[in-house]
Scaffold this active site. Structure first.
Site, PDB file in Angstrom:
ATOM      1  N   HIS A  13       0.862  -1.199   0.000  1.00 29.57           N
ATOM      2  CA  HIS A  13       0.000   0.000   0.000  1.00 29.57           C
ATOM      3  C   HIS A  13       0.891   1.239   0.000  1.00 29.57           C
ATOM      4  CE1 HIS A  13      -3.793   2.189   1.533  1.00 29.57           C
ATOM      5  NE2 HIS A  13      -2.896   3.125   1.268  1.00 29.57           N
ATOM      6  N   HIS A  15       1.427   5.431  -1.832  1.00 26.74           N
ATOM      7  CA  HIS A  15       1.027   6.542  -2.711  1.00 26.74           C
ATOM      8  C   HIS A  15       2.288   7.092  -3.366  1.00 26.74           C
ATOM      9  CE1 HIS A  15      -3.046   6.722  -0.958  1.00 26.74           C
ATOM     10  NE2 HIS A  15      -2.419   6.261   0.105  1.00 26.74           N
ATOM     11  N   LEU A  16       2.372   6.948  -4.684  1.00 24.32           N
ATOM     12  CA  LEU A  16       3.555   7.458  -5.395  1.00 24.32           C
ATOM     13  C   LEU A  16       3.300   8.823  -6.021  1.00 24.32           C
ATOM     14  CD1 LEU A  16       4.779   4.153  -7.127  1.00 24.32           C
ATOM     15  CD2 LEU A  16       5.626   5.196  -5.016  1.00 24.32           C
ATOM     16  N   ARG A  17       2.009   9.237  -6.093  1.00 29.88           N
ATOM     17  CA  ARG A  17       1.639  10.487  -6.799  1.00 29.88           C
ATOM     18  C   ARG A  17       2.085  10.406  -8.260  1.00 29.88           C
ATOM     19  NH1 ARG A  17      -1.397  10.834  -2.380  1.00 29.88           N
ATOM     20  NH2 ARG A  17      -0.455  11.959  -0.651  1.00 29.88           N
ATOM     21  N   LYS A  99      -9.598  -0.270  -5.387  1.00 29.60           N
ATOM     22  CA  LYS A  99      -9.601   0.412  -4.088  1.00 29.60           C
ATOM     23  C   LYS A  99     -10.925   1.123  -3.851  1.00 29.60           C
ATOM     24  CE  LYS A  99      -7.894   2.226  -0.304  1.00 29.60           C
ATOM     25  NZ  LYS A  99      -6.814   3.176  -0.111  1.00 29.60           N
ATOM     26  N   HIS A 136     -10.478   1.469   2.242  1.00 29.17           N
ATOM     27  CA  HIS A 136     -10.218   2.497   3.254  1.00 29.17           C
ATOM     28  C   HIS A 136     -11.410   2.429   4.205  1.00 29.17           C
ATOM     29  CE1 HIS A 136      -8.550   6.405   4.756  1.00 29.17           C
ATOM     30  NE2 HIS A 136      -9.737   6.347   5.351  1.00 29.17           N
ATOM     31  N   HIS A 174      -4.489  -0.259   6.128  1.00 33.67           N
ATOM     32  CA  HIS A 174      -3.923   0.559   7.215  1.00 33.67           C
ATOM     33  C   HIS A 174      -4.801   0.568   8.464  1.00 33.67           C
ATOM     34  CE1 HIS A 174      -6.652   3.342   5.265  1.00 33.67           C
ATOM     35  NE2 HIS A 174      -5.814   3.636   4.303  1.00 33.67           N
ATOM     36  N   LEU A 219      -4.682   9.662   7.905  1.00 31.96           N
ATOM     37  CA  LEU A 219      -5.999   9.055   8.057  1.00 31.96           C
ATOM     38  C   LEU A 219      -5.933   7.587   7.643  1.00 31.96           C
ATOM     39  CD1 LEU A 219      -8.214  11.936   6.659  1.00 31.96           C
ATOM     40  CD2 LEU A 219      -8.106  11.132   9.027  1.00 31.96           C
ATOM     41  N   ASP A 247       1.468   2.835   3.480  1.00 31.28           N
ATOM     42  CA  ASP A 247       0.631   4.025   3.281  1.00 31.28           C
ATOM     43  C   ASP A 247       1.497   5.282   3.245  1.00 31.28           C
ATOM     44  OD1 ASP A 247      -1.697   5.360   2.703  1.00 31.28           O
ATOM     45  OD2 ASP A 247      -2.312   5.579   4.791  1.00 31.28           O
ATOM     46  N   ALA A 263      -2.732  18.615   5.415  1.00 33.41           N
ATOM     47  CA  ALA A 263      -3.007  17.425   4.598  1.00 33.41           C
ATOM     48  C   ALA A 263      -2.671  16.155   5.383  1.00 33.41           C
ATOM     49  CB  ALA A 263      -2.187  17.482   3.317  1.00 33.41           C
TER      50      ALA A 263
HETATM   51  O1  DOR Z   1      -3.228   9.779   5.487  1.00 29.67           O
HETATM   52  C1  DOR Z   1      -3.612   9.422   4.394  1.00 29.67           C
HETATM   53  N1  DOR Z   1      -3.088   9.940   3.258  1.00 29.67           N
HETATM   54  N2  DOR Z   1      -4.587   8.527   4.313  1.00 29.67           N
HETATM   55  C2  DOR Z   1      -5.148   8.200   3.134  1.00 29.67           C
HETATM   56  O2  DOR Z   1      -6.028   7.379   3.147  1.00 29.67           O
HETATM   57  C3  DOR Z   1      -4.731   8.866   1.896  1.00 29.67           C
HETATM   58  C4  DOR Z   1      -3.377   9.371   1.994  1.00 29.67           C
HETATM   59  C5  DOR Z   1      -3.018  10.344   0.874  1.00 29.67           C
HETATM   60  O3  DOR Z   1      -3.287  10.034  -0.301  1.00 29.67           O
HETATM   61  O4  DOR Z   1      -2.422  11.368   1.163  1.00 29.67           O
HETATM   62 ZN    ZN Z   2      -3.333   5.128   1.507  1.00 30.48          ZN
END
Ligand code: DOR
Ligand code: ZN
Length: 350
Positions: A13, A15-17, A99, A136, A174, A219, A247, A263
């Site tokens: 899990h 996030h690479l953006r 997802k 999620h 997560h 989150l 995450d 954020a």
């Molecule tokens: O803290 C978080 N950041 N929880 C998520 O579910 C998404 C993630 C994000 O994409 O920044």
């Molecule tokens: Zn995530």
């Protein structure tokens, strides 16, 4: 010197953006992980197979020289997801899961699912095609206390899905509560959970006491220490239902330090396996790290375990306070602080 050699781990899990953030995020994940399940919450989200394949190509272009890191793609479910998107995903060797973000639950979830029951025909097709559903797990009702949102999601949403689709492979992503940990442990082998390094290392008082620390805001939000202890027990138990998912979720510094709404997301990819090693060592369970980090996730997704290894050594190091992040900068977790374990170089082979 104390060293630790593991089958090469994977991150289930992350996030690479996209765009000019990829050199940092892909470089960091590819240091130690062989594969990663890549979250689809871009703007706009990755909702179709052609979009997932284009995103994959962009990630591959940013791999460090010599790296064979493999991004495992996912689709973002919406109220408009079509059965043919699912069938195409199931037939694509590059797409490994879908997802589910309840609309409004977290970063870039505005396009997420409004009616979970409306997606039941989609879940049925996913179960038939053995395509895992990644969840999620937080309710989004603004009246529900943020610390209770995961616990309530289990009863309101997750139990009905599992009861209706016992064959569906589900990852409760997560997890952050003892309720989620004991719920997952009690389910069949079709239900698993990822656990982040930051939820193993911190609890809410770390974030809030002595001044609010946006760097620890994510989150689902960090919970109290008894929940952290339950997560540590699950991660280090040897139960294959629990596996590694960082995450790791980068945001530009200005968004993390925004006094009007910081954020959500902790960036750990620069030191992820090292941070997990610290958590497992603190629990006296370093022997259980390899199963959690390198075996159980691959087994759940029906992928082979890696045949090469990585090695960590007990040589303290201090990550930079800020990392380059496109035209912005990024504040990594533990920046400027000591981390005990260090990955031995070269990092791309055993
Ligand atoms: O803290 C978080 N950041 N929880 C998520 O579910 C998404 C993630 C994000 O994409 O920044
Ligand atoms: Zn995530």
């Amino acid at each position: 010197m104390q060293t630790l050699t593991l089958t090469r781990p994977d991150d289930w899990h992350i996030h690479l953006r996209d765009g000019d953030y990829l050199p940092t995020t892909v470089g960091d994940v590819a240091r130690s992980f062989g594969r990663a399940i890549v979250m689809p919450n871009l703007t706009p989200p990755v909702t179709t197979v052609p979009q997932a394949l284009a995103y994959r190509d962009e990630i591959l272009l940013n791999r460090p020289t010599g790296s064979d890191f493999e991004p495992l793609m996912t689709l973002y479910l919406t109220d408009q997801t079509r059965l043919r998107d699912i069938i195409e995903a199931a037939q694509s060797p590059q797409v490994h899961a879908c997802k589910l973000y309840p609309a409004g639950a977290t970063t870039n979830s505005e396009a997420g699912v409004g009616s979970i029951e409306g997606l039941y025909p989609i879940f049925e097709a996913m179960a038939q095609h053995q395509l895992p559903l990644l969840i999620h797990g937080e309710v989004t009702d603004a009246k529900i206390d943020i610390f209770d949102r995961e616990k309530i999601f289990i009863d309101q949403c997750l139990m009905p899905i599992i009861a209706r689709f016992p064959e569906l492979k589900i990852v409760f992503e997560h997890i952050t509560t003892q309720e989620a940990a004991s719920f997952v442990a009690a389910q069949s082998a079709n239900v698993a959970a990822t656990i982040t390094a930051h939820h193993l290392l911190y609890h809410r008082t770390d974030m809030l006491s002595g001044g609010m620390k946006p760097i620890l805001f994510c989150l689902p939000i960090l919970k109290r220490d008894i929940h952290q202890a339950a997560l540590i027990r699950s991660a280090t138990s040897g139960d294959p239902s629990f596996f590694l998912g960082t995450d790791s979720a980068p945001h530009p510094r200005s968004r993390k330090e925004d006094a009007c709404g910081c954020a959500a997301g902790c960036y750990t990819a620069h030191a992820a396996i090292e941070l997990y090693a610290e958590a497992f060592e603190q629990a006296g369970k370093l022997d259980y790290l390899e199963g959690f980090a390198s075996h159980f996730g691959a087994d759940f997704y029906g992928l082979p375990r890696h045949s090469d290894t990585i090695t960590l050594e007990a040589v303290p190091w201090v990550p930079p306070i800020a990392l380059p992040f496109g035209r912005d900068e990024l504040m990594p977790l533990r920046g400027g602080e000591t981390i005990k374990w260090r990955l031995v170089r070269p990092e791309t082979g055993s």
